[in-house]
Scaffold this motif. Structure first.
Motif, PDB file in Angstrom:
ATOM      1  N   GLN A  82      82.307  79.221  40.535  1.00 11.91           N
ATOM      2  CA  GLN A  82      82.356  78.060  39.651  1.00 11.91           C
ATOM      3  C   GLN A  82      81.306  77.027  40.032  1.00 11.91           C
ATOM      4  O   GLN A  82      80.643  76.434  39.180  1.00 11.91           O
ATOM      5  N   ALA A  83      81.151  76.796  41.354  1.00 10.55           N
ATOM      6  CA  ALA A  83      80.136  75.827  41.799  1.00 10.55           C
ATOM      7  C   ALA A  83      78.733  76.283  41.416  1.00 10.55           C
ATOM      8  O   ALA A  83      77.903  75.483  40.951  1.00 10.55           O
ATOM      9  N   GLU A  84      78.451  77.597  41.604  1.00 10.87           N
ATOM     10  CA  GLU A  84      77.134  78.109  41.226  1.00 10.87           C
ATOM     11  C   GLU A  84      76.905  77.987  39.716  1.00 10.87           C
ATOM     12  O   GLU A  84      75.813  77.638  39.279  1.00 10.87           O
ATOM     13  N   SER A  85      77.961  78.276  38.931  1.00 11.41           N
ATOM     14  CA  SER A  85      77.813  78.161  37.477  1.00 11.41           C
ATOM     15  C   SER A  85      77.524  76.721  37.073  1.00 11.41           C
ATOM     16  O   SER A  85      76.656  76.448  36.232  1.00 11.41           O
ATOM     17  N   GLN A  86      78.238  75.774  37.686  1.00 12.37           N
ATOM     18  CA  GLN A  86      77.989  74.370  37.373  1.00 12.37           C
ATOM     19  C   GLN A  86      76.580  73.955  37.778  1.00 12.37           C
ATOM     20  O   GLN A  86      75.892  73.232  37.060  1.00 12.37           O
ATOM     21  N   GLN A  87      76.121  74.408  38.967  1.00  9.76           N
ATOM     22  CA  GLN A  87      74.772  74.076  39.424  1.00  9.76           C
ATOM     23  C   GLN A  87      73.721  74.651  38.479  1.00  9.76           C
ATOM     24  O   GLN A  87      72.735  73.984  38.140  1.00  9.76           O
ATOM     25  N   GLU A  88      73.930  75.900  38.046  1.00 12.29           N
ATOM     26  CA  GLU A  88      72.983  76.509  37.111  1.00 12.29           C
ATOM     27  C   GLU A  88      72.958  75.741  35.785  1.00 12.29           C
ATOM     28  O   GLU A  88      71.906  75.554  35.189  1.00 12.29           O
ATOM     29  N   ALA A  89      74.147  75.292  35.332  1.00 12.48           N
ATOM     30  CA  ALA A  89      74.196  74.524  34.085  1.00 12.48           C
ATOM     31  C   ALA A  89      73.437  73.214  34.216  1.00 12.48           C
ATOM     32  O   ALA A  89      72.683  72.810  33.323  1.00 12.48           O
ATOM     33  N   VAL A  90      73.606  72.542  35.377  1.00 16.31           N
ATOM     34  CA  VAL A  90      72.887  71.278  35.601  1.00 16.31           C
ATOM     35  C   VAL A  90      71.380  71.517  35.634  1.00 16.31           C
ATOM     36  O   VAL A  90      70.591  70.776  35.033  1.00 16.31           O
TER      37      VAL A  90
END
Length: 359
Positions: free
Chosen positions: A143-151
Motif C-alpha cells: 500500500q505504501a509503495e502504491s501511494q508513493q507511485e501515485a504521488v
C-alpha cells in the motif's frame, strides 16, 4: 464433637475423645491404602491443592475401611506422605503418583508436550502467527509503495503540464512579438512608399518648372530664378510663408531667423551666387543643411533639404546644389533660407532685393 450413635461395627466410641487419643492414633497399612477406582482425584492445576486433596482422601479411606480404632487395637505403622510435585508439575498440572497408573494408556508424546512442550506444536502456532504478521507487513508495504507511485505519477503529470503551459505561453509571446514587428515593418514600408511617391511627383513638377524656366516663361510668385548681376533666386514655384523676425513657439529663439520658401518636396535649390560649399550634412532642427560661402564672406544657409547635390567645392550662381524637403523641425516641405554676415543673421528678403532679385 459429642456423638451417641453407634459406630459402623458396633463399637462404642467415647463421646468426647481426648486430644491425646487422636494425637496418638496411627492408621494401619491396610486402612491407609486407598480404594482403587472409588477415590480417584482428577488432575488439578495447583500442586499444593492437589497434594492436600490426596492426603485428605487417604485419611478418609483409612477411616472408612478400618473404622475408628485406638492405639491399643491396631499396631502402629508409618505414614508415608506423598511427595510434592516439582516446579514443572506445579506449573503444568501433572498427574499424581496414584493417577499415573491410570494415565499410562495416554500417549507419552502428549504428556511430554504438556510438560515440556513439543516444538512441532508450539512452533506450528508461532509459525502461523509469523506468517500472518509477515502477510500484514507485506500488504502495508505494498500500500505504501502504491501511494508513493501515485504521488510520483501525479508530480510528473503536474511538471509536464506546467512545461506545456510555459511552452505555449512562450510561443504566444513570440507570435505576438513577430506580429508586432511585421506590423511595424508594414507601416514603415507604406510610409516610405508614400514619401517616394510624393518625392517623384515633386521631382516631376520641378523638372517641368525647370523646363519652363529654361524657355524664359513661367508665371506666379517666384516663377523664375534668373536675375541680373550674377545672382539668382534660391528656388522656383514657391510661396513665402514665414518672414524674418516672425515670433512664435515654433522657433527656439522665439523669433524666425530666416525666410521660408514653401515648395513641393524635390523642387531644385540653387546657389544665389558664386561661392564655396563649406558645410553639408545633418544639423538637428535644421534637418539636412548646406552652407554656401560667397566670395565676399556672406554665408547663405539652405535648410530642411530632402537631398544634397553638392557637399563641397565651388559653385556658380544658379547651380542646383540640393532639393526642397521637410527634414528637421518642420510642419511641411519648404526651404528655410538664412543669410549671415559676421556670424549674425540679416533679413534674407532685404538682402535678396539688395542684389536686384525681386522675390
Amino acid at each position: 464433637m459429642a456423638s451417641n450413635s453407634p459406630s459402623p461395627e458396633g463399637i462404642d466410641v467415647p463421646e468426647t475423645p481426648t486430644a491425646g487419643a487422636w494425637g496418638e492414633w496411627n492408621p494401619t497399612e491396610d486402612s491407609a491404602r486407598s480404594v482403587r477406582g472409588k477415590h480417584r482425584v482428577l488432575k488439578q492445576r495447583g500442586g499444593l491443592a492437589r497434594s492436600s486433596t490426596v492426603l485428605g482422601v487417604g485419611v478418609i479411606a483409612a477411616v472408612g475401611a478400618g473404622g475408628i480404632a485406638t492405639a491399643q487395637d491396631r499396631p502402629q505403622v508409618a505414614i508415608s506422605m506423598p511427595s510434592l510435585p516439582d516446579l514443572p508439575e506445579m506449573l503444568g498440572g501433572g498427574h499424581s503418583s496414584e493417577a499415573a497408573g491410570a494415565d499410562t494408556a495416554a500417549p507419552a508424546g502428549a504428556a511430554a508436550a504438556r510438560t515440556a512442550g513439543i516444538p512441532g506444536q508450539a512452533d506450528g502456532r508461532g509459525h502461523g502467527q509469523a506468517d500472518a504478521g509477515e502477510a500484514l507487513r507485506h500488504r502495508i508495504l505494498q500500500q505504501a509503495e502504491s501511494q508513493q507511485e501515485a504521488v510520483e505519477t501525479q508530480a510528473r503529470a503536474d511538471a509536464e503540464r506546467t512545461a506545456r503551459e510555459a511552452a505555449a505561453q512562450e510561443a504566444r509571446a513570440q507570435k505576438e512579438a513577430a506580429d508586432k514587428e511585421a506590423e511595424t515593418v508594414r507601416v514603415a514600408a507604406e510610409k516610405a512608399a508614400a514619401e517616394k511617391a510624393e518625392a517623384d511627383k515633386a521631382a516631376a513638377a520641378a523638372a517641368a518648372t525647370a523646363a519652363k524656366d529654361a524657355e524664359g516663361g513661367g508665371s506666379g510668385a517666384g516663377a523664375g530664378t534668373k536675375a541680373s548681376g550674377g545672382y539668382s533666386l534660391p528656388t522656383s514655384s514657391y510661396t513665402l510663408t514665414s518672414h524674418y523676425g516672425d515670433s512664435g513657439s515654433m522657433w527656439s529663439s522665439g523669433h524666425h531667423t530666416g525666410l521660408d520658401f514653401a515648395a513641393p518636396t524635390g523642387t531644385p535649390v540653387k546657389a544665389v551666387g558664386g561661392g564655396k560649399v563649406i558645410s553639408a550634412g545633418w544639423s538637428g532642427a535644421y534637418g539636412y543643411r548646406i552652407v554656401l560661402q560667397l566670395d565676399d564672406g556672406t554665408e547663405v544657409w539652405y535648410c530642411h533639404l530632402s537631398s544634397m547635390a553638392v557637399t563641397s567645392g565651388t559653385v556658380g550662381a544658379g547651380e542646383t546644389i540640393g532639393r526642397v524637403g521637410a527634414t528637421g523641425n518642420v510642419t511641411g516641405a519648404h526651404l528655410h533660407l538664412e543669410v549671415r554676415k559676421g556670424g549674425s543673421t540679416v533679413d534674407p528678403l532685404a538682402w535678396l532685393e539688395s542684389k536686384g532679385l525681386g522675390v
